[in-house]
Design a protein around this motif. Structure first.
Motif, PDB file in Angstrom:
ATOM      1  N   ASP A  48       0.830  -1.208   0.000  1.00 52.99           N
ATOM      2  CA  ASP A  48       0.000   0.000   0.000  1.00 52.99           C
ATOM      3  C   ASP A  48       0.865   1.258   0.000  1.00 52.99           C
ATOM      4  OD1 ASP A  48      -2.346  -1.485   0.058  1.00 52.99           O
ATOM      5  OD2 ASP A  48      -2.404  -1.523   2.260  1.00 52.99           O
ATOM      6  N   ARG A  49       1.991   1.177   0.661  1.00 47.29           N
ATOM      7  CA  ARG A  49       2.871   2.324   0.787  1.00 47.29           C
ATOM      8  C   ARG A  49       3.702   2.498  -0.482  1.00 47.29           C
ATOM      9  NH1 ARG A  49       7.534   2.587   5.414  1.00 47.29           N
ATOM     10  NH2 ARG A  49       8.154   4.790   5.193  1.00 47.29           N
ATOM     11  N   LYS A  50       3.859   3.726  -0.934  1.00 47.43           N
ATOM     12  CA  LYS A  50       4.632   4.042  -2.137  1.00 47.43           C
ATOM     13  C   LYS A  50       6.068   4.416  -1.772  1.00 47.43           C
ATOM     14  CE  LYS A  50       0.941   4.182  -4.978  1.00 47.43           C
ATOM     15  NZ  LYS A  50       0.759   3.397  -6.202  1.00 47.43           N
ATOM     16  N   PHE A  51       6.965   4.206  -2.741  1.00 45.57           N
ATOM     17  CA  PHE A  51       8.333   4.676  -2.617  1.00 45.57           C
ATOM     18  C   PHE A  51       8.492   5.904  -3.501  1.00 45.57           C
ATOM     19  CE2 PHE A  51      12.747   4.934  -4.012  1.00 45.57           C
ATOM     20  CZ  PHE A  51      13.441   4.821  -2.807  1.00 45.57           C
ATOM     21  N   ARG A  52       8.980   6.982  -2.950  1.00 42.89           N
ATOM     22  CA  ARG A  52       9.155   8.227  -3.689  1.00 42.89           C
ATOM     23  C   ARG A  52      10.539   8.245  -4.329  1.00 42.89           C
ATOM     24  NH1 ARG A  52       6.404  12.194  -6.363  1.00 42.89           N
ATOM     25  NH2 ARG A  52       7.784  13.966  -6.668  1.00 42.89           N
ATOM     26  N   TYR A  53      10.572   8.135  -5.660  1.00 45.46           N
ATOM     27  CA  TYR A  53      11.852   8.197  -6.373  1.00 45.46           C
ATOM     28  C   TYR A  53      12.170   9.656  -6.660  1.00 45.46           C
ATOM     29  CZ  TYR A  53      15.609   6.983  -9.590  1.00 45.46           C
ATOM     30  OH  TYR A  53      16.836   6.841 -10.191  1.00 45.46           O
ATOM     31  N   ARG A  54      13.360  10.068  -6.277  1.00 41.54           N
ATOM     32  CA  ARG A  54      13.772  11.460  -6.467  1.00 41.54           C
ATOM     33  C   ARG A  54      14.933  11.484  -7.447  1.00 41.54           C
ATOM     34  NH1 ARG A  54      11.056  14.362  -2.795  1.00 41.54           N
ATOM     35  NH2 ARG A  54      10.356  13.331  -0.884  1.00 41.54           N
ATOM     36  N   VAL A  55      14.682  12.068  -8.598  1.00 36.55           N
ATOM     37  CA  VAL A  55      15.683  12.073  -9.652  1.00 36.55           C
ATOM     38  C   VAL A  55      16.744  13.141  -9.375  1.00 36.55           C
ATOM     39  CG1 VAL A  55      14.586  13.756 -11.177  1.00 36.55           C
ATOM     40  CG2 VAL A  55      15.929  11.900 -12.163  1.00 36.55           C
ATOM     41  N   SER A  56      17.944  12.862  -9.824  1.00 39.00           N
ATOM     42  CA  SER A  56      19.042  13.823  -9.731  1.00 39.00           C
ATOM     43  C   SER A  56      19.541  14.095 -11.137  1.00 39.00           C
ATOM     44  CB  SER A  56      20.167  13.255  -8.869  1.00 39.00           C
ATOM     45  OG  SER A  56      21.311  14.083  -8.928  1.00 39.00           O
ATOM     46  N   VAL A  57      19.618  15.374 -11.521  1.00 32.07           N
ATOM     47  CA  VAL A  57      20.063  15.756 -12.860  1.00 32.07           C
ATOM     48  C   VAL A  57      21.307  16.635 -12.740  1.00 32.07           C
ATOM     49  CG1 VAL A  57      19.464  16.889 -15.030  1.00 32.07           C
ATOM     50  CG2 VAL A  57      17.699  15.684 -13.722  1.00 32.07           C
ATOM     51  N   THR A  58      22.347  16.267 -13.462  1.00 30.98           N
ATOM     52  CA  THR A  58      23.576  17.058 -13.497  1.00 30.98           C
ATOM     53  C   THR A  58      23.933  17.343 -14.947  1.00 30.98           C
ATOM     54  OG1 THR A  58      24.354  15.967 -11.487  1.00 30.98           O
ATOM     55  CG2 THR A  58      25.983  17.165 -12.788  1.00 30.98           C
ATOM     56  N   VAL A  59      24.315  18.568 -15.249  1.00 31.61           N
ATOM     57  CA  VAL A  59      24.669  18.985 -16.604  1.00 31.61           C
ATOM     58  C   VAL A  59      26.175  19.156 -16.711  1.00 31.61           C
ATOM     59  CG1 VAL A  59      24.350  20.733 -18.401  1.00 31.61           C
ATOM     60  CG2 VAL A  59      22.450  20.167 -16.854  1.00 31.61           C
ATOM     61  N   SER A  60      26.744  18.593 -17.780  1.00 32.03           N
ATOM     62  CA  SER A  60      28.173  18.745 -18.041  1.00 32.03           C
ATOM     63  C   SER A  60      28.383  19.019 -19.526  1.00 32.03           C
ATOM     64  CB  SER A  60      28.943  17.488 -17.623  1.00 32.03           C
ATOM     65  OG  SER A  60      28.460  16.349 -18.319  1.00 32.03           O
ATOM     66  N   THR A  61      29.508  19.602 -19.860  1.00 32.92           N
ATOM     67  CA  THR A  61      29.862  19.835 -21.255  1.00 32.92           C
ATOM     68  C   THR A  61      30.667  18.653 -21.768  1.00 32.92           C
ATOM     69  OG1 THR A  61      29.843  22.242 -21.054  1.00 32.92           O
ATOM     70  CG2 THR A  61      31.159  21.306 -22.837  1.00 32.92           C
ATOM     71  N   VAL A  62      30.223  18.076 -22.880  1.00 40.52           N
ATOM     72  CA  VAL A  62      30.922  16.946 -23.493  1.00 40.52           C
ATOM     73  C   VAL A  62      31.988  17.446 -24.457  1.00 40.52           C
ATOM     74  CG1 VAL A  62      30.664  14.896 -24.962  1.00 40.52           C
ATOM     75  CG2 VAL A  62      28.924  15.448 -23.243  1.00 40.52           C
ATOM     76  N   ALA A  63      31.607  18.419 -25.299  1.00 37.01           N
ATOM     77  CA  ALA A  63      32.551  18.939 -26.302  1.00 37.01           C
ATOM     78  C   ALA A  63      32.149  20.358 -26.667  1.00 37.01           C
ATOM     79  CB  ALA A  63      32.571  18.054 -27.542  1.00 37.01           C
ATOM     80  N   GLY A  64      33.128  21.134 -27.102  1.00 36.86           N
ATOM     81  CA  GLY A  64      32.888  22.509 -27.520  1.00 36.86           C
ATOM     82  C   GLY A  64      33.300  23.511 -26.460  1.00 36.86           C
ATOM     83  N   ASN A  65      33.693  24.699 -26.922  1.00 33.83           N
ATOM     84  CA  ASN A  65      34.129  25.742 -25.983  1.00 33.83           C
ATOM     85  C   ASN A  65      33.608  27.122 -26.358  1.00 33.83           C
ATOM     86  OD1 ASN A  65      35.651  26.350 -28.211  1.00 33.83           O
ATOM     87  ND2 ASN A  65      37.624  25.799 -27.292  1.00 33.83           N
ATOM     88  N   GLY A  66      32.561  27.155 -27.181  1.00 30.25           N
ATOM     89  CA  GLY A  66      31.983  28.438 -27.571  1.00 30.25           C
ATOM     90  C   GLY A  66      32.455  28.958 -28.908  1.00 30.25           C
ATOM     91  N   ILE A  67      33.457  28.305 -29.528  1.00 31.12           N
ATOM     92  CA  ILE A  67      33.957  28.705 -30.845  1.00 31.12           C
ATOM     93  C   ILE A  67      33.127  28.004 -31.920  1.00 31.12           C
ATOM     94  CG2 ILE A  67      35.937  28.655 -32.404  1.00 31.12           C
ATOM     95  CD1 ILE A  67      37.742  28.733 -29.934  1.00 31.12           C
ATOM     96  N   ASN A  68      32.577  28.763 -32.854  1.00 30.63           N
ATOM     97  CA  ASN A  68      31.679  28.209 -33.859  1.00 30.63           C
ATOM     98  C   ASN A  68      32.391  27.378 -34.919  1.00 30.63           C
ATOM     99  OD1 ASN A  68      29.550  29.452 -32.596  1.00 30.63           O
ATOM    100  ND2 ASN A  68      29.449  31.171 -34.016  1.00 30.63           N
ATOM    101  N   GLU A  69      33.624  27.638 -35.166  1.00 34.40           N
ATOM    102  CA  GLU A  69      34.354  26.944 -36.221  1.00 34.40           C
ATOM    103  C   GLU A  69      34.519  25.468 -35.886  1.00 34.40           C
ATOM    104  OE1 GLU A  69      38.751  27.057 -38.415  1.00 34.40           O
ATOM    105  OE2 GLU A  69      38.186  28.552 -36.914  1.00 34.40           O
TER     106      GLU A  69
END
Length: 463
Positions: free
Chosen positions: A115-136
């Motif tokens: 009857d009792r539920k388990f509350r799943y609490r998601v964790s989100v983390t953002v990271s940069t994989v590639a790129g540094n702001g240069i368009n070329e």
């Protein structure tokens, strides 16, 4: 010792004792579950957490053979590490979203739903994989490569593909975290490639702005070499017509651009929406187009099929779609034929059987609102992508956010602050984006984002 430390101490003791009990008892010496008596769970602690959370379940008639005990959080099976008959140690599985889970326990042929539920609490983390702001564009290691992809897609092996459209470079690129490289697979000049899709067999289909019959395929068996292909309009004369200038038109709207394609598991065909509003499908083998529907003229940079309902095509419209249909999410059931008819003025209009539906807020202007999908508002939503569970992720470009539509029909903001553009990695409540056009979801649930105006590929680790 504070309460958190105490809990960790006792959980540690419980883990040790349960694992010792399990390791000291084999199938011949352990206590078996008694099938003539019910399974009883009197409590579990903690009652909330995230992936790999350690949970102690207390009860009766559990037996001491963890390999015989099955525990589910909704439809996700958890790992049972040990049991001494009255207490068992369970590791929470990955759910991937904030939710209240129904917990069920089964031993042999007996089962119980708590009857009792388990509350799943998601964790989100953002990271940069590639790129540094240069368009070329410059390939190489992730740390030094520069790029500005507009659209992304991820295959079943976790390969991340991008469409580079900047600094004069039009190309299919590969972002490979395991190999730590960004690689240009092949130039696609000068056709202006758009939002790609990937079939189960790994074939990539890439729509092109022009000519109106041209698209591209990349085959993993050939190292994803890009091949130009063409669709056949000779059998597709239900809705379109050619105007005097050689442009293709529907209801007077010309437009050769193909901004997005979707791979359909239901019939194995490619679905495409042209900028003049027509939606058609064709097989990769013949290229013969069958027209399904005519929508208002304008841009749609995202379309995708729901894996739970594989005939339902989702479409994301930016603000320039005519007749007040912009800034919205639409659906259409592609299994329903003849969804258009000619009216008294010889103009194609929706038939009474039409399934074409605006599912987001009827308010026509761009904006921001979370909540039930019929109330949710967007501002230039672009590429969309389903995860394996049927959660739809949306690159909400002009809100500078990544949002999602849950399987319960609720729109949530995953990361980003509405209307605030910037560049910042970190937790979900701090991360910032600048005009994200595209995204793709990996098999492990990670979301990759083409953060276009930041000239980066970003990664959302969701646990």
């Amino acid at each position: 010792m504070n309460h958190i430390a105490k809990f960790r101490f006792f959980v540690g003791l419980g883990i040790i004792s349960l694992m010792m009990a399990s390791s000291c008892k084999d199938d011949t010496t352990g206590i078996n579950h008694d099938p003539t008596r019910p399974i009883t769970i009197t409590s579990f602690y903690p009652d909330s957490g995230r992936i790999t959370e350690k949970i102690i379940f207390s009860g009766e008639n559990l037996g001491t053979h963890p390999e015989q005990i099955r525990v589910w959080f909704d439809d996700r099976k958890a790992k049972v590490v040990g049991s001494d008959g009255s207490d068992m140690y369970v590791v929470c599985p990955r759910i991937g979203r904030d939710t209240e889970c129904t917990v069920s326990v089964a031993i042999g042929g007996d089962s119980i739903v708590l009857d009792r539920k388990f509350r799943y609490r998601v964790s989100v983390t953002v990271s940069t994989v590639a790129g540094n702001g240069i368009n070329e564009f410059k390939d190489g290691p992730l740390a030094t490569a520069t790029l500005r992809p507009r659209y992304l897609a991820v295959d079943r092996d976790g390969n991340v593909f991008g469409i580079q459209r900047s600094d004069g470079t039009m190309a299919l690129i590969l972002i490979d975290e395991e190999e730590n490289t960004v690689t240009k697979i092949q130039d696609i000049q000068p056709y202006d490639p758009n939002a790609l899709c990937i079939f189960k067999d790994g074939i990539i289909c890439i729509p092109a702005d022009w000519p109106n019959d041209t698209y591209f395929e990349a085959d993993p068996a050939l190292g994803w070499a890009v091949k130009e292909k063409h669709v056949n309009f000779s059998t597709a004369d239900k809705y379109p017509a050619w105007d005097a200038g050689g442009e293709w038109s529907i209801n007077g709207n010309t437009g050769r651009y193909k901004h997005s394609m979707a791979a359909c598991d239901w019939d194995g065909k490619v679905y495409c929406r042209w900028r003049n509003g027509s939606i058609g499908r064709f097989s990769r083998e013949t290229g013969d187009v069958e027209w399904l529907y005519n929508t208002p003229h304008g841009d749609s940079y995202g379309c995708a099929f729901d894996p739970r309902n594989p005939t339902i095509l989702y479409l994301a419209y930016t603000g320039d779609v005519q007749e007040g249909q912009g800034h919205a999410i639409y659906t259409i059931d592609v299994s329903v034929p003849d969804q258009m008819m000619l009216d008294a003025d010889n103009v194609w209009k929706p038939s009474p059987a039409s399934t074409y539906t605006r599912i987001s807020s009827p308010i026509t202007g761009g904006g921001f609102r979370n909540g039930p999908i019929n109330q949710a508002r967007f501002w230039d939503p672009c590429q969309i992508y389903f995860d394996p569970d049927g959660v739809l992720y949306i690159a909400d470009r002009s809100n500078h956010c990544i949002r999602r539509l849950t399987t319960e029909g609720i729109v949530e903001t995953v990361v980003g602050i509405p209307g605030q553009q910037g560049m910042m990695d970190g937790p979900a409540d701090e991360a910032l984006f600048r005009a994200p056009y595209g995204l793709g979801v990996a098999p492990d649930g990670s979301v990759y984002v083409a953060d276009y105006d930041n000239a980066r590929v970003r990664k959302l680790t969701i646990e």
